[in-house]
Scaffold this motif. Structure first.
Motif, PDB file in Angstrom:
ATOM      1  N   ARG A 608      14.259 -14.494-115.761  1.00  0.00           N
ATOM      2  CA  ARG A 608      13.369 -15.208-116.391  1.00  0.00           C
ATOM      3  C   ARG A 608      12.923 -14.694-117.567  1.00  0.00           C
ATOM      4  O   ARG A 608      12.629 -13.637-117.922  1.00  0.00           O
ATOM      5  CB  ARG A 608      12.120 -15.499-115.409  1.00  0.00           C
ATOM      6  CG  ARG A 608      12.563 -16.409-114.150  1.00  0.00           C
ATOM      7  CD  ARG A 608      11.204 -17.264-113.581  1.00  0.00           C
ATOM      8  NE  ARG A 608      11.848 -17.967-112.430  1.00  0.00           N
ATOM      9  CZ  ARG A 608      10.964 -18.642-111.688  1.00  0.00           C
ATOM     10  NH1 ARG A 608       9.605 -18.735-112.126  1.00  0.00           N
ATOM     11  NH2 ARG A 608      11.307 -19.355-110.642  1.00  0.00           N
ATOM     12  N   GLY A 627       3.709 -18.459-119.474  1.00  0.00           N
ATOM     13  CA  GLY A 627       4.303 -18.453-118.249  1.00  0.00           C
ATOM     14  C   GLY A 627       5.767 -17.653-118.199  1.00  0.00           C
ATOM     15  O   GLY A 627       6.144 -17.081-118.990  1.00  0.00           O
ATOM     16  N   ASP A 639       8.075 -22.245-114.927  1.00  0.00           N
ATOM     17  CA  ASP A 639       6.807 -21.918-114.369  1.00  0.00           C
ATOM     18  C   ASP A 639       5.729 -21.573-115.259  1.00  0.00           C
ATOM     19  O   ASP A 639       5.473 -20.435-116.114  1.00  0.00           O
ATOM     20  CB  ASP A 639       6.573 -20.536-113.411  1.00  0.00           C
ATOM     21  CG  ASP A 639       5.328 -20.276-112.521  1.00  0.00           C
ATOM     22  OD1 ASP A 639       4.365 -21.358-112.900  1.00  0.00           O
ATOM     23  OD2 ASP A 639       5.061 -19.760-111.699  1.00  0.00           O
ATOM     24  N   THR A 641       2.221 -22.552-117.940  1.00  0.00           N
ATOM     25  CA  THR A 641       0.709 -23.149-118.114  1.00  0.00           C
ATOM     26  C   THR A 641       0.352 -23.173-119.472  1.00  0.00           C
ATOM     27  O   THR A 641       0.648 -22.391-120.317  1.00  0.00           O
ATOM     28  CB  THR A 641      -0.060 -22.277-117.664  1.00  0.00           C
ATOM     29  OG1 THR A 641       0.087 -21.872-116.226  1.00  0.00           O
ATOM     30  CG2 THR A 641      -1.700 -22.695-117.690  1.00  0.00           C
ATOM     31  N   LYS A 674      -0.054 -27.101-115.788  1.00  0.00           N
ATOM     32  CA  LYS A 674       0.615 -26.351-115.011  1.00  0.00           C
ATOM     33  C   LYS A 674       1.883 -27.002-114.330  1.00  0.00           C
ATOM     34  O   LYS A 674       1.541 -27.881-113.709  1.00  0.00           O
ATOM     35  CB  LYS A 674       0.018 -25.576-114.165  1.00  0.00           C
ATOM     36  CG  LYS A 674       0.491 -24.298-113.341  1.00  0.00           C
ATOM     37  CD  LYS A 674      -0.385 -23.453-112.476  1.00  0.00           C
ATOM     38  CE  LYS A 674       0.574 -22.373-111.893  1.00  0.00           C
ATOM     39  NZ  LYS A 674      -0.495 -21.495-110.924  1.00  0.00           N
ATOM     40  N   TYR A 675       3.156 -26.524-114.786  1.00  0.00           N
ATOM     41  CA  TYR A 675       4.003 -26.983-114.616  1.00  0.00           C
ATOM     42  C   TYR A 675       5.141 -26.089-113.645  1.00  0.00           C
ATOM     43  O   TYR A 675       5.390 -24.745-114.375  1.00  0.00           O
ATOM     44  CB  TYR A 675       5.001 -27.764-115.521  1.00  0.00           C
ATOM     45  CG  TYR A 675       4.365 -28.874-116.077  1.00  0.00           C
ATOM     46  CD1 TYR A 675       4.834 -30.413-115.393  1.00  0.00           C
ATOM     47  CD2 TYR A 675       3.154 -29.159-116.733  1.00  0.00           C
ATOM     48  CE1 TYR A 675       4.215 -31.600-115.429  1.00  0.00           C
ATOM     49  CE2 TYR A 675       2.680 -30.279-116.991  1.00  0.00           C
ATOM     50  CZ  TYR A 675       2.997 -31.590-116.657  1.00  0.00           C
ATOM     51  OH  TYR A 675       2.451 -32.911-116.769  1.00  0.00           O
ATOM     52  N   GLN A 676       5.920 -26.552-112.806  1.00  0.00           N
ATOM     53  CA  GLN A 676       6.854 -25.736-112.195  1.00  0.00           C
ATOM     54  C   GLN A 676       8.109 -26.391-112.093  1.00  0.00           C
ATOM     55  O   GLN A 676       8.072 -27.654-111.456  1.00  0.00           O
ATOM     56  CB  GLN A 676       6.465 -25.256-110.760  1.00  0.00           C
ATOM     57  CG  GLN A 676       5.231 -24.157-110.956  1.00  0.00           C
ATOM     58  CD  GLN A 676       4.899 -23.597-109.192  1.00  0.00           C
ATOM     59  OE1 GLN A 676       4.895 -24.354-108.482  1.00  0.00           O
ATOM     60  NE2 GLN A 676       4.235 -22.459-109.449  1.00  0.00           N
ATOM     61  N   GLN A 678      12.236 -26.112-110.534  1.00  0.00           N
ATOM     62  CA  GLN A 678      13.127 -25.798-109.864  1.00  0.00           C
ATOM     63  C   GLN A 678      14.226 -26.439-109.722  1.00  0.00           C
ATOM     64  O   GLN A 678      14.189 -27.329-108.950  1.00  0.00           O
ATOM     65  CB  GLN A 678      12.527 -25.105-108.408  1.00  0.00           C
ATOM     66  CG  GLN A 678      13.660 -24.185-107.661  1.00  0.00           C
ATOM     67  CD  GLN A 678      13.666 -22.592-108.295  1.00  0.00           C
ATOM     68  OE1 GLN A 678      12.579 -22.014-108.760  1.00  0.00           O
ATOM     69  NE2 GLN A 678      14.790 -22.164-108.316  1.00  0.00           N
TER      70      GLN A 678
END
Length: 951
Positions: A608, A627, A639, A641, A674-676, A678
């Protein structure tokens, strides 16, 4: 005493014998002349014509001799053969001895009649066979001096073959030779000299010859031999012609029964021009030419099978070549055998390989005209100032040579290669440099894959290139290590002819590329003033999705998967523009002054990248992004922000109008997002704070929430005028029905304070100004602050410093007449620019033929008549500036300009004013508000109106 009868008669017998011999000698020439020709013709088919031989005491002469074959074709002739015998020495030593043997004007005609057959050898075959069958030592023959003068040798190919397969004609003229002290049984050196003209080229040789044992040594030279007549010699191997060119050579030689040797050799090729043997479509006829090619210091040892050349120099070579669809040079087929030539294996020949070495190879003043295919078009690349040096070279395993090559391409870019080279096995360790390489050259290769156009950009770099093969020819190493710099890049989206990607400078430090394993590692990338644009179209797709053109399937990839690793990307003063075209009004926002770094970028799963960026929205609202992410793998992860402060809510009017049913007239926004991500699953939370929100007009929107929004704002705003929102996002990005959803308004606090208009006359009195400070006027279609209006801004800024509790509202307007015409004209320029794939200015219509053609074509397709017809109708001269201007005005009036464009123009004017207050007069951005701008009516003007309220 009495003698027997014979003894008494011996004086009579002696006198009689002498008389008989004398009579025989006297009649011998006529007898030989009469009897020898018919005897030769009867037994051997040879026709002999000659004058009567002259036998004298001091000289024997055979004059005007002509020897012909059975068909009467000439074989051998001479004008005079004179021999000066040594009678007494010949009788005393029982051998043939001559003072001189002089042959004048001999002429030999050689005709090839078969694979290894010549007319002369066929005619003399019976004699040579008899000589071969006989045994014994060489005849006792001695000649003090043997000379030949005025000789000629003619050679031609008489085989029954097409003319194109014949050997070239050869002529040896002005042949003169001399040999001293010939003795077929003796030993010792025989000095000789030879001069002639080979096809008109001077040929000379001199040295010493030994007959027992056989040995010859000396020097030879050939000057300016024209090579075009010798084309049949290379025709079986290459399909080339040599209309111009000559060769000169000189050497010292030595040969004997033990072997042969060439030393001090030199070969010079002058003025060569090489062309195709036959036309091949539209390919250029000329392939190459050069001024001179010199090989100096040539030593060849035939016994030891060694070749050595001290120097090779190539002056002013020029190569013309064209690459085919597979990027193979067009001269490659010309080097293949045109016909199969049988090989005759010589069992006695040694299989031992030749050894060779070259001291130095130098290339001076070379050039190449290279045509290469790009989307079916041939593009010319010109290599000039081609210089090179290589050496020493030899065939030893592991032998290393120094290499230097430099050239200039299209008079724009410089390339240099310098290092070491080994041929067996092949290795190259060199420094590769590039200077001012235009990235636009890559456009021809990318246009079938990307819907984008590279308009500007130059590349500079310095790398270490290492190539190594093993003894079997397999690649053992192929690496490229160094730096790359790309400056002034500008990439344009072909769909709208607008900038898509740009930067002032990009620097790659410590670039390490393994070309064999397809692995690239970069230590640091520095981006200075980068720009990128991301847009969402009306159908929901992004411009990045439509950037890639459909490509034909390439099948299963063979070999290793490419790997990319970048340790750090540093961004300085970047700019990211985001636009959403799905809304009732276009949403456009710029994140400017973007600074920060991204570390550990890779396309390897499990890795990452760490992201830390800071910037400003619309150049005054701070934003922070931090992030980790990896978007380069098949299943991307994220991930992240992002924090925004003091964003102008009027910018988000397109969203509020679409989803809330109201325009935003005033307000500032702070957010923490804030995003995630996957795979395709996205989850996000949005902490939003809105300060001093003031709603604008009601907007009809089918997607608007059915809520009493103004009442909600009044209820949710706190005592400081702050509204807090918390928006949750979750969904599958692969689901086409996925959307963020409606915004939830949480309003706490008091009713928004109503704005009041400030009395600008009072503000003017505070600064002692007599200017009208309630508006700023703009030029039609322009958003740049006019210089004449600067004093008003200065006066107003001074007044705001004296009134720290005042806030300033800015409302942009447009002139439905002047601004509309200006936007129509700009839209026409953009339409013509997309067609011509470049930026254009209608002011240059009189000096731009391509623009004139494009304008005329657009006018004809729009009005079904040409601009010339329009000019005649208005009594204007076709092709004049007035005629073109009339066509421009007529076409511009047809350009549709929406209210969105006018509203956007008005908003940009207000934002430009605010930027001026913040950047030039240090007014806090919290005190300056950009109000919702309107497209205007018949009374509106190209201006920005000011109003004030308590802060």
């Amino acid at each position: 005493m009495k003698f027997p009868l014979p003894r008494r008669q011996w004086p009579y017998w002696t006198v009689g014998t002498l008389l008989a011999v004398g009579v025989l000698i006297w009649n011998a020439p006529s007898l030989i002349q009469r009897q020898l020709p018919p005897w030769l013709e009867q037994h051997y088919g040879l026709r002999l014509n000659w004058d009567t031989p002259e036998f004298g005491r001091r000289e024997l002469v055979l004059a005007h001799v002509t020897l012909r074959d059975r068909q009467g074709k000439p074989l051998l002739a001479w004008e005079r053969l004179a021999l000066s015998p040594k009678w007494w020495d010949s009788l005393r030593t029982r051998s043939l001895r001559f003072h001189d043997l002089r042959l004048s004007r001999p002429e030999l005609t050689l005709v090839r009649s078969g694979e290894r057959r010549l007319n002369l050898l066929d005619a003399l075959a019976p004699f040579t066979q008899e000589t071969t069958d006989s045994t014994g030592a060489a005849p006792p023959l001695e000649i003090d001096r043997l000379t030949l003068e005025g000789g000629k040798v003619h050679y031609r190919d008489g085989r029954d073959l097409p003319k194109a397969q014949h050997d070239p004609k050869m002529e040896l003229t002005a042949l003169a030779a001399s040999v001293q002290g010939v003795n077929l049984r003796g030993s010792g050196a025989l000095p000789f000299k030879l001069t002639a003209r080979l096809n008109g080229a001077p040929l000379s040789s001199q040295g010493e010859l030994e007959l027992a044992p056989w040995q010859i040594k000396g020097e030879a030279s050939l000057e300016t031999l024209k090579l075009s007549p010798l084309a049949p010699l290379w025709r079986p191997w290459v399909q080339l012609t040599l209309p111009k060119g000559s060769a000169s050579a000189r050497l010292a030689f030595q040969a004997s029964e033990q072997g042969w040797l060439v030393t001090k050799g030199a070969l010079t090729l002058d003025g060569w021009q090489i062309r195709r043997g036959k036309p091949m479509g539209d390919l250029p006829g000329e392939i190459a030419r050069f001024k001179r090619l010199t090989l100096d210091g040539i030593d060849i040892d035939g016994t030891r099978q060694r070749l050595a050349i001290k120097r090779v120099r190539w002056d002013s070579p020029h190569l013309v070549t064209q690459l085919d669809a597979q990027y193979q040079p067009d001269f490659m087929p010309l080097l293949l055998p045109a016909t199969k030539v049988p090989r005759h294996k010589d069992a006695s020949r040694s299989e031992k390989p030749w050894r060779w070495q070259v001291g130095q190879v130098t290339l001076k003043g070379g050039s190449v005209d290279l045509r290469e295919p790009s989307s079916g078009k041939q593009r010319l690349r010109s290599l000039r100032q081609l210089e090179g040096r290589l050496g020493p070279l030899d065939d030893r395993v592991g032998s290393v040579s120094q290499l230097q090559v430099s050239t200039r391409v299209d008079d724009l870019a410089n390339f240099r290669l310098a290092g070491s080279l080994s041929l067996a096995p092949f290795t190259l360790n060199a420094t590769l440099e590039q200077e001012t390489v235009p990235l636009g050259w890559a456009q021809a290769y990318l246009q079938n894959y990307l819907r984008a156009r590279i308009e500007t950009g130059t590349l500079n770099g310095r790398q270490q290139l290492v190539l190594e093969q093993d003894s079997d020819g397999a690649w053992r190493q192929a690496t490229l290590n160094g730096t790359l710099t790309v400056q002034d890049l500008k990439v344009v989206d072909k769909r709208d002819n607008l900038r898509l990607l740009a930067w002032q400078k990009m620097t790659m430090n410590h670039l390490n590329a393994d070309l064999r394993q397809l692995r690239v590692e970069i230590d640091k990338v520095l981006l200075e003033q980068p720009y990128s644009r991301i847009e969402i179209d009306k159908d929901g797709s992004t411009n990045l999705q439509t950037l890639l053109l459909p490509a034909a399937p390439t099948g299963t990839r063979q070999g290793p998967e490419p790997q990319l690793t970048v340790d750090e990307v540093v961004t300085r003063q970047g700019n990211l523009r985001f636009a959403d075209r799905r809304l009732s009004r276009d949403f456009v926002v710029d994140i400017a002054a973007l600074n920060g770094s991204t570390r550990h970028i890779s396309n390897i799963p499990g890795h990452r990248a760490d992201i830390a960026l800071q910037g400003k929205v619309d150049r005054y609202a701070p934003v922070t992004i931090a992030g980790s992410a990896n978007l380069l793998i098949d299943k991307p992860v994220l991930d992240m922000t992002a924090s925004f402060k003091n964003l102008e809510l009027t910018t988000f009017t397109p969203y509020s109008a679409t989803y809330a049913g109201y325009a935003i007239d005033k307000g500032q926004l702070s957010m923490k997002l804030k995003y995630q991500l996957q795979g395709s699953t996205l989850e996000g939370s949005n902490d939003i704070r809105i300060n001093k929100l003031q709603l604008g007009d009601k907007v009809e929107s089918p997607e608007a929430l059915d809520l009493p929004l103004k009442l909600a704002v009044a209820l949710l705003a706190d005592s400081d005028g702050v509204i807090s929102l918390d928006l949750k996002v979750k969904g599958d990005l692969d689901n086409p029905d996925f959307s963020v959803g409606s915004l939830l308004w949480n309003v706490v606090g008091n009713t928004l304070r109503k704005a009041v208009t400030s009395p600008f006359s009072l503000l003017a009195s505070l600064t002692g100004s007599h200017e009208k400070l309630d508006e700023i006027r703009f030029n039609p279609g322009d958003i740049t602050l006019p210089e004449a209006q600067a004093p008003r801004i200065a006066s107003l800024a001074s007044a705001l410093r004296q009134r720290p509790q005042l806030a300033l509202n800015l409302r942009g307007e447009v002139d439905r007449g002047g601004d509309l015409q200006a936007l129509q004209r700009m839209q026409l320029e953009n339409q013509l620019g997309k067609e011509l794939e470049r930026s254009i200015s209608l002011e240059q219509i009189g000096q731009d033929p391509q623009l004139q053609n494009a304008l005329d074509h657009l006018y004809t397709s729009t009005f079904a008549q040409s601009i010339d017809a329009l000019a005649f109708a208005h009594q204007l001269e076709p092709g004049s500036q007035s005629a073109w201007q009339l066509g421009i005005d007529t076409l511009a009036a047809k350009q549709p300009v929406s209210d969105k464009s006018l509203r956007r123009l008005a908003t940009l004017r207000a934002q430009a004013i605010k930027t001026t207050f913040v950047e030039h007069y240090d007014i806090s951005p919290e005190r300056i508000f950009v109000l919702d701008s309107k497209p205007g009516d018949a009374k509106s003007q190209a201006r920005v109106l000011f109003s004030t309220e308590a802060d």
